[in-house]
Design an enzyme around this catalytic site. Structure first.
Site, mmCIF file in Angstrom:
data_model
loop_
_atom_site.group_PDB
_atom_site.id
_atom_site.type_symbol
_atom_site.label_atom_id
_atom_site.label_comp_id
_atom_site.label_asym_id
_atom_site.label_seq_id
_atom_site.Cartn_x
_atom_site.Cartn_y
_atom_site.Cartn_z
ATOM 1 N N HIS A 246 68.804 40.202 56.866
ATOM 2 C CA HIS A 246 68.132 41.622 56.501
ATOM 3 C C HIS A 246 68.101 41.527 55.017
ATOM 4 O O HIS A 246 67.103 42.261 54.356
ATOM 5 C CB HIS A 246 68.263 42.651 57.305
ATOM 6 C CG HIS A 246 67.375 43.642 57.707
ATOM 7 N ND1 HIS A 246 66.320 43.733 56.511
ATOM 8 C CD2 HIS A 246 67.078 44.226 58.602
ATOM 9 C CE1 HIS A 246 65.445 44.617 57.077
ATOM 10 N NE2 HIS A 246 65.603 44.994 58.566
ATOM 11 N N ASP B 39 62.470 41.312 55.479
ATOM 12 C CA ASP B 39 62.632 42.551 56.426
ATOM 13 C C ASP B 39 61.925 42.241 57.709
ATOM 14 O O ASP B 39 61.694 41.120 58.091
ATOM 15 C CB ASP B 39 61.780 43.779 55.830
ATOM 16 C CG ASP B 39 62.345 44.293 54.455
ATOM 17 O OD1 ASP B 39 63.310 44.398 54.356
ATOM 18 O OD2 ASP B 39 61.272 44.513 53.570
#
Length: 546
Positions: free
Chosen positions: A515, A519
């Site tokens: 992450h 995203d």
């Protein structure tokens, strides 16, 4: 000009090192190549050599201190120069200057490294891959005194990916072995020495030692006297002061630990940070024992005995490669912000395409095509439009984007999980992927893979669907930013055009990603694009080949 001396970064994951000993003091003159200090990580110890010449103007830390990497620890320059701007944390004066050793501390003088004997040849631990920092020496095939010829196997070693045999490149007698079987050795470090009988090999021993770590040594009767340093109590000065590093003193104050109760493991009997932590744990155990209530005499319980057969067990040491895999998995999960998305696709088109290939195998003369081959092909094409997943995240702040898809294919082997790399998968036909993937997995299982084929992957696929797994969370292989988990085929139902219930074959795909690098939305778009590509695989394959 005043030049800073920094604590080196001895490995990609190393955040700090312990400065074990200064070899110089303020006012000393040094030349390029002189040993300034020794330091250690949790794996090995090293010498820090001067890269500039001049006078030692300041030392900013003490022996035994744990120092963050790339922090200034000393300054070398011309006498009288101002070095205050180089002091760490904005200090205006060095932590350590011309300190005179108390009379009670009769520390031995540093041992000078012996010159290298030109008649003796070192044997170094090979660098088995670009990213490999150390290897485990699993077995010696020779001993001191053996004669070796070019091509003789001297030792076996392994990385977290595979195992190898080292073949002698020079002939002569084995004069010394500098490490033992089972040791984790930094790559390019000397592990032994070969030369004519009777030659002195001590100058080649690692870390400037004056004698090899392993030779034909018989334990003397007085060996008991040389107990490990770790068991030595903290040394005190004539005034009753305990010698401890500044970091150890600060930690002791925070934890409420009396330094006199700590067991010193630092150089010259100095207490360092880890000693304070150990003392804190011991203190808690003692307190808990004191607070433990005294139990009242209990009524004798009814005796129930289990047979020895039911209580039998067997302890086995983990293999070296299993230990390395475990370390890498923990490092991956502890340093990444990992997240997993799962999507299912309709396999009708893929299954029909495979059936057509099998029915026409003699006419088409193609190699056997597996579902995993098809998924590798599809992923290699879709990844070209999602560069954040075909990338490496370097040092937490730099993205390295690859022009081609170098596909890591997770492979179950008798020695553990290996991930050989199919370089340029995006440039291959489906047939080429099938042939080369089969070759990679076979070589991995048989332990025949070249080291360079176990590194360099830009993305990884892990298929456990053949074992009936419906969904799982694959762990990203750093520094990659993503890994795709392939699950089992399942029969599901959907509503047809006329409202009827239609069975179909489905497969779930699980994407784990970093992450920090991307995203959830772009990760989800990749899965959606891959789903669409696979559900229309035969059409997309035809479009790629036209």
């Amino acid at each position: 000009m005043a030049n800073p001396i920094m604590m080196p970064k001895a490995g990609i994951t190393v955040e700090s090192c312990i400065l074990t000993e200064w070899k110089v003091k303020v006012g000393d003159s040094v030349k390029v190549g002189d040993v300034l200090a020794t330091y250690e990580t949790d794996k090995s110890s090293f010498d820090l050599t001067a890269e500039v010449e001049g006078e030692v103007l300041a030392l900013f830390c003490e022996a035994g201190d744990e120092v963050p990497v790339l922090t200034n620890i000393a300054v070398v320059g011309n006498k009288g120069e101002d070095y205050s701007a180089l002091a760490p944390n904005g200090a205006t004066a060095p932590v350590v200057e011309e300190v005179k050793t108390p009379a009670v501390e009769s520390a031995p003088a540093p041992v000078q490294a012996k010159p290298v004997n030109p008649n003796v040849k070192p044997v170094a631990m090979p660098k088995a891959g670009i990213t490999v920092e150390s290897c485990i020496l699993t077995e010696w095939k020779v001993k001191v005194g053996d004669a070796v010829k070019v091509g003789d196997i001297m030792f076996s070693y392994e990385t977290d990916k595979s195992s190898f045999d080292y073949q002698a490149e020079v002939e002569g007698e084995v004069l010394a072995l500098f490490c033992e079987a089972g040791d984790e050795v930094p790559v390019l470090s000397n592990v032994c020495a070969v030369g004519p009988h009777g030659e002195d090999a001590s100058g080649l021993s690692p870390n400037g030692a004056t004698a090899p770590v392993v030779e034909e040594v018989k334990a003397p009767a007085q060996a008991v006297a040389s107990a490990p340093v770790a068991s030595a109590p903290a040394q005190a000065s004539a005034e009753g002061k305990v010698f401890a590093s500044p970091r150890a003193k600060n930690l002791a104050e925070k934890l409420g630990v009396d330094l006199a109760t700590a067991t010193a493991t630092g150089p010259n009997g100095r207490i360092i940070e880890r000693d304070v932590r150990e003392a804190s744990v011991n203190k808690k155990e003692v307190v808990e024992q004191v607070k433990a209530p005294v139990s009242a005499p209990a009524v004798a319980p009814v005796e129930v005995k289990a047979s020895d057969d039911l209580k039998a067990y067997k302890d086995e040491k983990m293999s070296n490669i299993r230990k390395v895999i475990a370390k890498n998995m923990v490092m991956s999960l502890s340093t990444m912000a990992q997240l997993t998305h799962t999507i299912s696709f309709d396999c009708t088109n893929v299954m029909a395409f495979r059936k057509m290939l099998k029915d026409n195998a003699e006419i088409l003369k193609l190699p056997p095509i597996t579902i995993n081959n098809i998924i590798v092909y599809a992923v290699s094409r879709v990844l070209k439009k999602h560069r954040d997943l075909n990338a490496h995240l370097i040092n937490g702040d730099t993205m390295r984007y690859f022009e081609h898809v170098n596909m890591g294919i997770a492979t179950d082997t008798p020695r553990g999980l290996l991930v050989p790399t199919l370089f340029g998968a995006d440039t291959m036909t489906l047939s080429e992927i099938a042939v080369k993937s089969k070759k990679l997995s076979t070589d991995a299982i048989e332990g025949k893979l070249a080291p360079e084929l176990l590194t360099g992957g830009s993305f990884t696929i892990s298929n456990v669907g053949t074992m009936g797994i419906e969904s799982f969370t694959p762990v990203v292989n750093p520094p990659q930013t993503g890994i795709l988990g392939v699950n089992t085929l399942e029969t599901r139902v959907k509503i047809g055009k006329d409202g009827e219930i239609v069975p179909y074959t489905a497969m779930a795909l699980s994407l784990s990603y970093d992450h920090r690098a991307l995203d959830g939305a772009p990760a989800s778009r990749f899965l959606k694009d891959l789903k669409d590509y696979l559900e229309n695989f035969s059409i997309n394959l035809m479009a790629d080949s036209i």
